[in-house]
Write an enzyme that holds these catalytic residues in place. Structure first.
Site, short mmCIF file in Angstrom:
data_model
loop_
_atom_site.label_atom_id
_atom_site.label_comp_id
_atom_site.label_asym_id
_atom_site.label_seq_id
_atom_site.Cartn_x
_atom_site.Cartn_y
_atom_site.Cartn_z
N ASN A 9 0.98 -1.26 -0.12
CA ASN A 9 0.01 -0.15 0.01
C ASN A 9 0.87 1.15 0.09
O ASN A 9 1.50 1.58 1.06
CB ASN A 9 -1.05 -0.05 1.02
CG ASN A 9 -1.63 1.33 1.20
OD1 ASN A 9 -1.89 2.15 0.39
ND2 ASN A 9 -2.22 1.54 2.43
N LYS A 11 0.17 4.40 -0.58
CA LYS A 11 -0.25 5.56 -0.05
C LYS A 11 0.03 6.47 -0.93
O LYS A 11 -0.03 6.43 -2.37
CB LYS A 11 0.03 5.75 1.42
CG LYS A 11 -0.01 4.62 2.24
CD LYS A 11 0.08 4.68 3.79
CE LYS A 11 -0.23 3.33 4.49
NZ LYS A 11 -0.42 3.57 6.11
N HIS A 95 -10.09 1.76 4.18
CA HIS A 95 -8.76 1.95 4.81
C HIS A 95 -9.03 2.77 6.06
O HIS A 95 -9.72 3.73 5.70
CB HIS A 95 -7.68 2.42 3.82
CG HIS A 95 -6.17 2.21 4.61
ND1 HIS A 95 -5.94 3.23 5.48
CD2 HIS A 95 -5.42 1.49 4.56
CE1 HIS A 95 -4.60 2.84 5.95
NE2 HIS A 95 -4.32 1.66 5.28
N GLU A 97 -7.22 5.27 7.04
CA GLU A 97 -7.06 6.66 6.88
C GLU A 97 -7.99 7.37 6.06
O GLU A 97 -8.45 8.61 6.08
CB GLU A 97 -5.61 6.66 6.02
CG GLU A 97 -4.38 6.45 7.04
CD GLU A 97 -3.18 5.85 6.25
OE1 GLU A 97 -3.09 6.01 5.17
OE2 GLU A 97 -2.42 5.30 6.96
N GLU A 167 -6.47 -4.66 10.15
CA GLU A 167 -5.32 -3.49 10.15
C GLU A 167 -5.56 -2.74 11.63
O GLU A 167 -6.37 -1.62 11.48
CB GLU A 167 -5.15 -2.59 9.01
CG GLU A 167 -4.87 -3.23 7.90
CD GLU A 167 -4.04 -2.40 7.02
OE1 GLU A 167 -2.99 -2.57 6.65
OE2 GLU A 167 -4.83 -1.12 6.66
N GLY A 173 1.76 2.34 10.59
CA GLY A 173 2.49 3.58 10.77
C GLY A 173 3.16 3.72 12.08
O GLY A 173 4.00 4.93 12.19
N SER A 212 2.42 -2.01 10.48
CA SER A 212 4.02 -2.05 10.60
C SER A 212 4.30 -3.42 10.27
O SER A 212 5.37 -3.80 11.08
CB SER A 212 4.24 -1.76 12.34
OG SER A 212 3.84 -0.33 12.42
N GLY A 233 2.48 -1.08 4.46
CA GLY A 233 2.69 0.37 3.71
C GLY A 233 4.11 0.84 4.02
O GLY A 233 5.02 0.82 2.80
N GLY A 234 4.43 1.37 5.17
CA GLY A 234 5.87 2.02 5.25
C GLY A 234 7.05 1.09 4.69
O GLY A 234 7.80 1.66 3.98
P1 PGA Z 1 2.02 0.47 7.66
O1 PGA Z 1 0.74 0.71 6.95
O2 PGA Z 1 2.82 -0.84 6.96
O3 PGA Z 1 2.98 1.42 7.47
O4 PGA Z 1 1.72 0.42 9.10
C1 PGA Z 1 0.01 -0.52 6.56
C2 PGA Z 1 -1.52 0.05 6.02
O5 PGA Z 1 -1.82 1.53 6.24
O6 PGA Z 1 -1.84 -0.40 5.03
#
Ligand code: PGA
Length: 262
Positions: A9, A11, A95, A97, A167, A173, A212, A233-234
């Site tokens: 992802n 983002k 998601h 966010e 999640e 994050g 994470s 994500g990250g």
């Molecule tokens: P993250 O994000 O791996 O940075 O925690 C995961 C996501 O938001 O799908």
């Protein structure tokens, strides 16, 4: 046996040059790792680039959201058919966010899920609780409410056309992933909830963990029996680390296959 799936992802990150570096690196880094599935969810303007670079590969790509409407006066939105035209196979729905920003309610996520599957996209349906909800023991109430909104809209056979991603918001994050035991406990609970409606769907549906995930914790997380991979994500912003996570998923798929073969 369910194949592991690792989804990046990305983002609102990337550029044409960065995406090219990431995608060509990923293609090379997973060329001999064909026992798991991989996908990349990019910002909308870059789907054309994924289509150009990934069309002849086993790596899928997808959007990070879509409209529940097929077309019309919805400034700033994209429809399922637009994602399909650019070769997307997947779309992230619900998601946190986007939920937090007020763009996706439970009901709207259900409608998006339906619009995606009806068009032929595979929705990756995200759910998860806030830190406050986690600390007050409400995790199960929250995720069941979120899952039921989709089930209400599409039923269990409709749900089977998608992928679930648990999640926890407190893990996204933050560098503080859920423990493999906690993630397994919640994913097994989710699978059990689906099983009450249909055993075959529960057995087949892929449930990912996100929050994470990195190259250090992926092996422990993905080794859990109900964790079918990750939404990353990250760590997907570092090409080498993301490749490492994909290779971990692949190695776990290989080892399970060889145990069965013995
Ligand atoms: P993250 O994000 O791996 O940075 O925690 C995961 C996501 O938001 O799908």
């Amino acid at each position: 046996m369910r194949r592991k799936l690792v989804v990046a992802n990305r983002k609102m990150h990337g550029s044409i040059a960065e995406n090219a570096h990431f995608i060509t690196g990923l293609l090379a880094g997973t060329a001999d790792a064909g026992d798991a599935d991989y996908a990349v969810c990019l910002p909308h303007p870059y789907h054309f680039q994924a289509q150009t670079l990934l069309s002849d590969s086993p790596i899928g790509w997808g959007g990070q959201t879509m409209s529940r409407y097929a077309y019309g006066a919805h400034t700033g939105s994209v429809s399922a058919s637009m994602l399909l035209e650019l070769g997307c196979q997947y779309v992230i729905i619900g998601h946190s966010e986007r939920r937090k920003a007020g763009y996706e309610s439970d009901a709207a996520s259900g409608e998006r899920f339906q619009a995606a599957t009806e068009a032929g996209l595979i929705p990756i349906f995200c759910m998860g609780e806030t830190l406050e909800e986690f600390e007050s023991g409400m995790t199960v109430d929250v995720i069941i409410r979120q899952l039921n909104a989709v089930l209400k809209q599409v039923g269990v056979h409709g749900l089977a056309k998608g992928i679930i991603a648990y999640e926890p918001i407190w893990a996204i994050g933050t560098g503080k992933a859920a423990t493999p035991e906690h993630a397994q406990c919640i994913l097994s609970f989710l699978r059990g909830h689906v099983e009450l409606l249909n055993e075959e769907v529960a057995d087949k549906i892929r449930i990912l963990y996100g929050g994470s995930v990195n190259a250090k914790n992926a092996k422990q997380l993905f080794s859990m029996p109900d964790i079918d991979g990750g939404l990353v994500g990250g760590a997907s912003l570092n090409t080498d680390e993301f490749i490492e996570i994909c290779r971990i998923a692949n190695s776990l798929s290989c080892s399970t296959i060889s145990v069965e073969q013995i």
